[in-house]
Design a protein around this motif. Sequence first.
Motif, short mmCIF file in Angstrom:
data_model
loop_
_atom_site.label_atom_id
_atom_site.label_comp_id
_atom_site.label_asym_id
_atom_site.label_seq_id
_atom_site.Cartn_x
_atom_site.Cartn_y
_atom_site.Cartn_z
N ASP A 128 1.05 -1.13 -0.20
CA ASP A 128 0.05 -0.04 0.21
C ASP A 128 0.85 1.21 -0.26
OD1 ASP A 128 -2.37 -1.79 0.50
OD2 ASP A 128 -2.37 -2.04 2.36
N GLY A 129 2.23 1.47 -1.11
CA GLY A 129 2.70 2.82 -1.41
C GLY A 129 3.04 2.53 0.12
N ARG A 130 3.57 1.78 0.97
CA ARG A 130 4.72 2.42 2.10
C ARG A 130 6.46 2.24 2.18
NH1 ARG A 130 1.38 2.83 6.39
NH2 ARG A 130 -0.79 2.34 6.44
N GLY A 131 6.58 1.47 0.91
CA GLY A 131 7.64 1.58 0.35
C GLY A 131 8.18 3.03 -0.16
N THR A 132 7.27 3.55 -0.67
CA THR A 132 7.59 5.21 -1.14
C THR A 132 7.07 6.04 -0.22
OG1 THR A 132 5.44 5.19 -2.34
CG2 THR A 132 6.12 4.19 -3.89
N GLY A 133 6.77 5.75 0.96
CA GLY A 133 6.55 6.89 1.71
C GLY A 133 7.54 6.92 2.39
N GLY A 134 9.16 5.88 2.44
CA GLY A 134 10.52 6.13 3.60
C GLY A 134 11.00 6.57 2.13
N ALA A 139 14.14 11.35 0.36
CA ALA A 139 14.01 12.78 -1.05
C ALA A 139 13.76 13.71 -0.47
CB ALA A 139 12.70 12.44 -1.51
N LEU A 140 13.20 13.91 0.84
CA LEU A 140 12.58 15.62 0.58
C LEU A 140 13.87 16.34 1.86
CD1 LEU A 140 9.00 15.46 1.64
CD2 LEU A 140 9.87 16.71 -0.25
N THR A 141 14.33 15.27 2.75
CA THR A 141 15.60 14.85 3.58
C THR A 141 16.78 15.75 3.04
OG1 THR A 141 14.45 13.68 5.48
CG2 THR A 141 17.26 14.53 5.86
N ARG A 142 17.08 14.41 2.30
CA ARG A 142 18.15 14.86 1.43
C ARG A 142 17.84 16.80 0.52
NH1 ARG A 142 21.48 12.40 -1.95
NH2 ARG A 142 21.89 10.50 -0.48
N ALA A 143 16.91 16.93 0.25
CA ALA A 143 17.11 18.08 -0.14
C ALA A 143 16.89 19.15 0.85
CB ALA A 143 15.44 18.29 -0.53
N GLU A 171 10.04 13.01 7.84
CA GLU A 171 10.90 11.93 7.91
C GLU A 171 10.48 11.11 9.24
OE1 GLU A 171 15.03 11.25 9.00
OE2 GLU A 171 14.16 13.26 9.56
N ALA A 172 9.42 11.78 10.03
CA ALA A 172 8.41 11.82 11.20
C ALA A 172 7.60 10.86 11.14
CB ALA A 172 8.42 12.07 12.42
N ALA A 173 7.00 11.20 9.55
CA ALA A 173 5.56 9.94 8.94
C ALA A 173 6.15 9.01 8.36
CB ALA A 173 5.21 11.01 7.95
N GLY A 174 7.58 9.14 7.76
CA GLY A 174 7.92 7.59 7.15
C GLY A 174 8.35 6.78 7.84
N ALA A 175 8.73 7.00 8.90
CA ALA A 175 9.17 6.14 10.20
C ALA A 175 8.41 5.37 10.29
CB ALA A 175 9.85 6.86 11.03
N ALA A 180 2.69 7.29 0.73
CA ALA A 180 3.60 8.57 0.49
C ALA A 180 3.00 9.40 0.32
CB ALA A 180 3.80 8.16 -1.42
N VAL A 181 1.65 9.22 0.36
CA VAL A 181 0.29 10.71 0.94
C VAL A 181 0.41 11.04 2.13
CG1 VAL A 181 -1.86 10.93 0.90
CG2 VAL A 181 -1.23 9.93 -0.93
N GLU A 182 0.56 9.95 2.63
CA GLU A 182 0.86 10.52 4.31
C GLU A 182 1.85 11.53 4.94
OE1 GLU A 182 -1.48 6.77 6.56
OE2 GLU A 182 0.68 6.66 6.10
N VAL A 183 3.48 10.95 4.22
CA VAL A 183 4.40 12.27 3.98
C VAL A 183 4.76 13.02 3.90
CG1 VAL A 183 7.08 11.60 3.31
CG2 VAL A 183 6.12 10.15 4.03
#
Length: 559
Positions: A128-134, A139-143, A171-175, A180-183
Amino acid sequence: MPHEPQPQAPDELDAEAVRTWSSLALAALGRAREDIDAINVYPVADADTGTNLYLTAESADRGLAEAFPGVTDGTGTTSLAEAVRAWAHGALVGARGNSGTILAQLLRGVADVLGAEQPDPAEHGGKDGRGTGGLLARALTRAAEEAYAAVAHPVEGTMLTVAGAAARAGEAAGAAAGTAVEVARAAYDGARAALAETPGQLAALSRAGVVDAGGCGLVVVFGALWQALSGQEPAAEPVRGRAVPVPQPQDPCAQEEDGPAYEVIYLLEATEAAVGELRERLDGLGDSLVVVGGDGLWNVHVHVDDPGAAVEAGVVAGRPYRIRITHFGDERRRARGERAQRAVVAVVPGEGLAGLCGEAGATPVLVRPGELPAAAELLDAVRRAHAREVVLLPGGAELRAAAAAAAEQARAEGVRVAVIPTRSAVQGLAALAVHDPEGSFDEDVVAMTAAAGATRYGELAVAERQSFTSAGICQAGDVLGLIDGDVAVIGSGLTETAEAVLDRMLGSGGELVTLVLGPDVPDAVAERLEAYVQHGHLAVDTVTYRGGRYSAPLLIGVE
């Protein structure tokens, strides 16, 4: 044609999602640009942050569009890696201003992760897209990390703060095994909350009673990301510029007019080691230093009092091009009103001429030999002039088509533009000398056109090889004297050839001689030519300027 955003499958992070994100961000910045411009007080109150972000996003979107249907991933569609890299590259080559340059580095950070990694189906339980969330969180952290690293002296309360807060929230949402939508939603909310706090972090914002303009634009970009992945449109208020209800003074841009006088931006081909030395050199010349990019191509942005020194530093480091120099004096004054009534845009071949035109109130477009500006660069200069009426001085017959195209597009955007067919920088100087911003537009254009047309122009150049000319056969190393674009004199020395050219040009009369010396021509040459004119033509005055780097050995104008 602009890309129409397509509905996305839930949490799908692919090339089409990136394309949709780009299109939505560009459209939203287009709606918000004027409101963001209106609250722009830091680092310079020049009322162009919204416009710079929009133009950077426009260049990024154009770069992304050119990648479709680029390298395929085996299914006939452009790959995610290809899409994000093209998007970031488009932003890099078209970055405008401090905010646009930082946005370009943010997109590069996103591309560094999304262009190198693939979603891990097993991550966070794997469905359900959890891999894309991480992946998106990384990506946002690196940016944010790369954006902070690109700025010589990061300041909190700016778009850097907003980017950092968005990354931490994502990052908190990904952890927490977020999709991906939630992140994306967490990053958007984190950015909004950080933006609301910026007036308490930066004195200039607090005095003006506004949030940070660059951060405001970044909230728009994060809102577009969430919309691209969720299909839900963000609330209207955060994307219109004033993201929080803060009291607005009558003159939000009022502040001390201190700081460097010029903004210098250029693309640079150089090694990473050379760029490290360039950062140190530019940091000593001015402020607001941002250097973004990598892999041999960089975008350099700095505010300085000596634009020539800033460009010279780029020459030492590598190969600078697409050089843009903007004088802040008029920008600060225009920031106090909606738009100036009239402005002049002048294409000039030399740093000294660019500075001269800037001091005279014009927006200069600096060109290098053999690298003519495209219509898009001229249009950008017209937009930066922030005026209802613009007089465009192309400075060369070879630029007429580009100038006409830029003028046509500017007219479609509601700007009244007149192109004066100047064929040399000295004709542009003559036109600028009679420019009357207080008179009617038509009368001003007529007077400037007449002044340019009444100026004969000459140029001295050094032949690179043997060739046939209108004055005979020249050998490599000969000095060529051109009059009105044609070779009229072939000589062996600069001074002697210049005297022969002056004799021919003054043979039909004249009241004023303008000499523009190249960077390697000694002052003694100017003194000798001034004396030569005075001796043979007592009623003729002479004025001399330094053309600076990239100018011809000698330009001559006779009025």
